[in-house]
Design a protein around this motif. Structure first.
Motif, PDB file in Angstrom:
ATOM      1  N   MET A  23      34.135 105.243 -16.280  1.00 27.79           N
ATOM      2  CA  MET A  23      33.286 104.286 -16.944  1.00 27.79           C
ATOM      3  C   MET A  23      34.133 103.079 -17.333  1.00 27.79           C
ATOM      4  SD  MET A  23      30.126 104.055 -18.365  1.00 27.79           S
ATOM      5  CE  MET A  23      29.165 105.031 -19.352  1.00 27.79           C
ATOM      6  N   PRO A  24      33.694 101.883 -16.980  1.00 32.18           N
ATOM      7  CA  PRO A  24      34.490 100.703 -17.314  1.00 32.18           C
ATOM      8  C   PRO A  24      34.362 100.349 -18.798  1.00 32.18           C
ATOM      9  CG  PRO A  24      32.432 100.032 -16.336  1.00 32.18           C
ATOM     10  CD  PRO A  24      32.464 101.538 -16.275  1.00 32.18           C
TER      11      PRO A  24
ATOM     12  N   ASP B 166      33.510  97.716 -21.811  1.00 28.90           N
ATOM     13  CA  ASP B 166      32.308  96.883 -21.925  1.00 28.90           C
ATOM     14  C   ASP B 166      32.408  95.540 -21.208  1.00 28.90           C
ATOM     15  OD1 ASP B 166      30.784  98.722 -23.217  1.00 28.90           O
ATOM     16  OD2 ASP B 166      31.016  97.848 -25.210  1.00 28.90           O
ATOM     17  N   TYR B 167      33.596  94.944 -21.177  1.00 29.74           N
ATOM     18  CA  TYR B 167      33.758  93.626 -20.559  1.00 29.74           C
ATOM     19  C   TYR B 167      34.482  93.694 -19.215  1.00 29.74           C
ATOM     20  CZ  TYR B 167      31.975  91.464 -24.757  1.00 29.74           C
ATOM     21  OH  TYR B 167      31.161  91.078 -25.795  1.00 29.74           O
ATOM     22  N   ASN B 168      34.498  94.850 -18.573  1.00 29.05           N
ATOM     23  CA  ASN B 168      35.183  95.011 -17.286  1.00 29.05           C
ATOM     24  C   ASN B 168      34.209  95.299 -16.159  1.00 29.05           C
ATOM     25  OD1 ASN B 168      37.684  94.647 -18.431  1.00 29.05           O
ATOM     26  ND2 ASN B 168      38.108  96.830 -18.612  1.00 29.05           N
ATOM     27  N   ALA B 169      34.580  94.850 -14.974  1.00 25.74           N
ATOM     28  CA  ALA B 169      33.849  95.165 -13.748  1.00 25.74           C
ATOM     29  C   ALA B 169      34.861  95.732 -12.768  1.00 25.74           C
ATOM     30  CB  ALA B 169      33.194  93.915 -13.186  1.00 25.74           C
ATOM     31  N   ARG B 170      34.545  96.838 -12.121  1.00 21.90           N
ATOM     32  CA  ARG B 170      35.503  97.495 -11.237  1.00 21.90           C
ATOM     33  C   ARG B 170      34.856  97.964  -9.940  1.00 21.90           C
ATOM     34  NH1 ARG B 170      38.608  95.156 -13.652  1.00 21.90           N
ATOM     35  NH2 ARG B 170      39.911  95.854 -15.337  1.00 21.90           N
ATOM     36  N   ILE B 171      35.623  97.853  -8.853  1.00 18.04           N
ATOM     37  CA  ILE B 171      35.266  98.558  -7.623  1.00 18.04           C
ATOM     38  C   ILE B 171      35.878  99.939  -7.771  1.00 18.04           C
ATOM     39  CG2 ILE B 171      35.509  98.719  -5.135  1.00 18.04           C
ATOM     40  CD1 ILE B 171      35.838  95.747  -4.971  1.00 18.04           C
ATOM     41  N   LYS B 172      35.038 100.944  -7.830  1.00 18.39           N
ATOM     42  CA  LYS B 172      35.512 102.309  -8.032  1.00 18.39           C
ATOM     43  C   LYS B 172      35.946 102.957  -6.714  1.00 18.39           C
ATOM     44  CE  LYS B 172      35.353 103.825 -11.659  1.00 18.39           C
ATOM     45  NZ  LYS B 172      36.343 103.774 -12.724  1.00 18.39           N
ATOM     46  N   ALA B 173      35.305 102.563  -5.614  1.00 20.73           N
ATOM     47  CA  ALA B 173      35.649 103.128  -4.305  1.00 20.73           C
ATOM     48  C   ALA B 173      35.224 102.154  -3.218  1.00 20.73           C
ATOM     49  CB  ALA B 173      34.959 104.472  -4.099  1.00 20.73           C
ATOM     50  N   LEU B 174      35.958 102.170  -2.118  1.00 18.85           N
ATOM     51  CA  LEU B 174      35.648 101.331  -0.963  1.00 18.85           C
ATOM     52  C   LEU B 174      35.796 102.196   0.278  1.00 18.85           C
ATOM     53  CD1 LEU B 174      35.058  98.271  -0.285  1.00 18.85           C
ATOM     54  CD2 LEU B 174      37.462  98.139   0.356  1.00 18.85           C
TER      55      LEU B 174
ATOM     56  N   ILE C 236      30.507 100.032  -7.261  1.00 14.28           N
ATOM     57  CA  ILE C 236      30.973  99.209  -8.389  1.00 14.28           C
ATOM     58  C   ILE C 236      30.404  99.712  -9.705  1.00 14.28           C
ATOM     59  CG2 ILE C 236      31.196  97.194  -6.876  1.00 14.28           C
ATOM     60  CD1 ILE C 236      28.729  96.019  -8.411  1.00 14.28           C
ATOM     61  N   GLU C 237      31.123  99.396 -10.780  1.00 13.77           N
ATOM     62  CA  GLU C 237      30.647  99.619 -12.140  1.00 13.77           C
ATOM     63  C   GLU C 237      30.927  98.363 -12.945  1.00 13.77           C
ATOM     64  OE1 GLU C 237      31.168 104.408 -12.813  1.00 13.77           O
ATOM     65  OE2 GLU C 237      32.465 103.040 -13.905  1.00 13.77           O
ATOM     66  N   VAL C 238      29.925  97.920 -13.695  1.00 12.41           N
ATOM     67  CA  VAL C 238      30.052  96.731 -14.532  1.00 12.41           C
ATOM     68  C   VAL C 238      29.719  97.159 -15.959  1.00 12.41           C
ATOM     69  CG1 VAL C 238      29.235  94.380 -14.948  1.00 12.41           C
ATOM     70  CG2 VAL C 238      29.355  95.264 -12.602  1.00 12.41           C
ATOM     71  N   GLY C 239      30.645  96.907 -16.879  1.00 15.60           N
ATOM     72  CA  GLY C 239      30.454  97.289 -18.281  1.00 15.60           C
ATOM     73  C   GLY C 239      29.233  96.633 -18.898  1.00 15.60           C
ATOM     74  N   ALA C 240      28.672  97.280 -19.910  1.00 16.21           N
ATOM     75  CA  ALA C 240      27.412  96.842 -20.526  1.00 16.21           C
ATOM     76  C   ALA C 240      27.479  95.434 -21.110  1.00 16.21           C
ATOM     77  CB  ALA C 240      26.992  97.838 -21.608  1.00 16.21           C
TER      78      ALA C 240
ATOM     79  N   ALA D  99      23.133  97.377 -20.303  1.00 17.35           N
ATOM     80  CA  ALA D  99      23.554  98.732 -19.938  1.00 17.35           C
ATOM     81  C   ALA D  99      24.620  98.614 -18.859  1.00 17.35           C
ATOM     82  CB  ALA D  99      22.360  99.527 -19.411  1.00 17.35           C
ATOM     83  N   THR D 100      25.397  99.659 -18.716  1.00 20.33           N
ATOM     84  CA  THR D 100      26.391  99.692 -17.642  1.00 20.33           C
ATOM     85  C   THR D 100      25.676  99.720 -16.303  1.00 20.33           C
ATOM     86  OG1 THR D 100      27.990 100.844 -19.030  1.00 20.33           O
ATOM     87  CG2 THR D 100      28.282 101.039 -16.652  1.00 20.33           C
ATOM     88  N   LEU D 101      26.137  98.901 -15.384  1.00 21.21           N
ATOM     89  CA  LEU D 101      25.581  98.850 -14.038  1.00 21.21           C
ATOM     90  C   LEU D 101      26.468  99.654 -13.104  1.00 21.21           C
ATOM     91  CD1 LEU D 101      23.752  97.600 -11.761  1.00 21.21           C
ATOM     92  CD2 LEU D 101      25.461  95.765 -11.643  1.00 21.21           C
TER      93      LEU D 101
END
Length: 132
Positions: A1-2, A4-12, A38-42, A80-82
């Motif tokens: 889980m990222p 709140d202010y982070n966006a991450r590529i979790k897998a490629l 991807i996951e983008v913090g809330a 919400a987290t995306l």
């Protein structure tokens, strides 16, 4: 889980066109997809305006970039987290930049824009082989 202010590529991953089957060997005429989880913090997702992914395939044997594609879409802000899986289509590779037996790898950079804020993340896929 990222955070709140982070966006991450979790897998490629590199997959066969329109499937979830990962590519170990890519044929000469095969189109394929690069899939980014991807996951983008809330907090950043609540004010996000764009999601951009720049994905490219590089030839690790010859040390050249083979093909690049851009995903660039408006975001739908939500408090919400995306978590999303984004599929980026690629055409069959240019045969002047790859030779049978070359080792290839996809890399990607994610950028989430949220007003004056933005966050970036990057990752790479497993390697795969080019064959005729």
């Amino acid at each position: 889980m990222p955070e709140d202010y982070n966006a991450r590529i979790k897998a490629l991953s590199v997959v066969r066109k329109g499937t979830s089957s990962t590519v170990d060997v890519l044929g000469v005429t095969n189109d394929f997809d690069v899939v980014a989880d991807i996951e983008v913090g809330a907090s950043i997702n609540a004010v996000s305006s764009r999601v951009q992914i720049r994905a490219s395939v590089g030839n690790q044997t010859q040390l050249v970039q083979v093909q690049t594609q851009m995903y660039d879409q408006p975001a739908s802000p939500a408090s919400a987290t995306l978590t999303e899986t984004i599929r980026i289509p690629f055409n069959a590779l240019d045969t002047t930049k790859v030779t049978e037996g070359d080792l290839l790898q996809a890399v990607a950079t994610l950028k989430v824009i949220a007003g004056a804020l933005s966050d970036v993340s990057h990752t790479n896929s497993e390697t795969f082989v080019y064959a005729s």
